[in-house]
Design an enzyme around this catalytic site. Sequence first.
Site, short mmCIF file in Angstrom:
data_model
loop_
_atom_site.label_atom_id
_atom_site.label_comp_id
_atom_site.label_asym_id
_atom_site.label_seq_id
_atom_site.Cartn_x
_atom_site.Cartn_y
_atom_site.Cartn_z
N SER A 75 0.95 -1.30 -0.12
CA SER A 75 -0.11 -0.01 -0.13
C SER A 75 0.90 1.25 -0.16
O SER A 75 2.07 1.28 0.38
CB SER A 75 -0.82 0.02 1.17
OG SER A 75 -1.60 1.39 1.25
N TYR B 87 -2.30 -0.83 10.30
CA TYR B 87 -2.15 -1.17 9.01
C TYR B 87 -0.97 -0.59 8.25
O TYR B 87 -0.14 -1.19 7.47
CB TYR B 87 -3.40 -0.37 8.15
CG TYR B 87 -3.58 -0.56 6.81
CD1 TYR B 87 -4.21 -1.71 6.46
CD2 TYR B 87 -3.19 0.16 5.97
CE1 TYR B 87 -4.42 -2.16 5.02
CE2 TYR B 87 -3.38 -0.09 4.57
CZ TYR B 87 -3.99 -1.29 4.20
OH TYR B 87 -4.17 -1.41 2.77
#
Length: 258
Positions: free
Chosen positions: A148, A161
């Site tokens: 990501s 995350y």
Amino acid sequence: MIELEVDRPLTSNGKVALVTGAARGIGLGVAAWLIVEGWQVVLADTERERGAKVAKVLGENAWFVAMDVSQESQVVEGVAQVLGQFGRLDALVNNAAIADPHNPPLDSLELAHWNRVMAVNLTGPLLLSKHCAPYLRAHYGAIINITSTRAHQAEADTEAYSASKGGLLALTHALAVSLGPDIRVNAVSPGWIDARDPSARRAAPLSDADHDQHPVGRVGGVEDVAAQVAWLLSASAGFVTGQEFVVDGGMTRKMIYA
């Protein structure tokens, strides 16, 4: 309702790919794209009912296996099922993740939440790579980790995350060195990807402002990520390993001042 479009005649290239987190979103998009390119795709997910339905919709080149990637026993069993069914494995796409980047503020972040995110997002890809490597090596295969852009930049309250994706990016180049030259390992880092089912996108379309803030003029779709993954798995990327490919419409290169 599951809606997919596979409108080209399917041919087989004889290769087998395992895609985790493939019951929906980016994983489903990657699976569908690879099937069109001739791959036999094994979809792995914890969503048994939906995963089985998706595989049925995708057709005979799709096969579903239930798997929690954070549980080594399930990874071992799932990989054994793949080898028992197809006798080979050529590609692994580590996509499964707890995808919501937000968690409670740091002062109330529970260790259990942190550990669960790390177990799925980071330990899972390690376990899959460990147990798939012997079979990938036999066919000079490849591993793609879906990371990501949050590995590089963050919003508030995204510690678990962001850290998991940063760790996965580092794991990518570590695996590339450890597993080379027989296995190539690369990372694809998506930005804003509208990975909702088509019905949800129609019911609540994104705004012009959402699209216009991107230098390319639109929010990404799962096909943007899938196309990058497919190229990295192809012979055309045979000299590429240990690298990160950012698919974000240019957002990480844009200076933003309120």
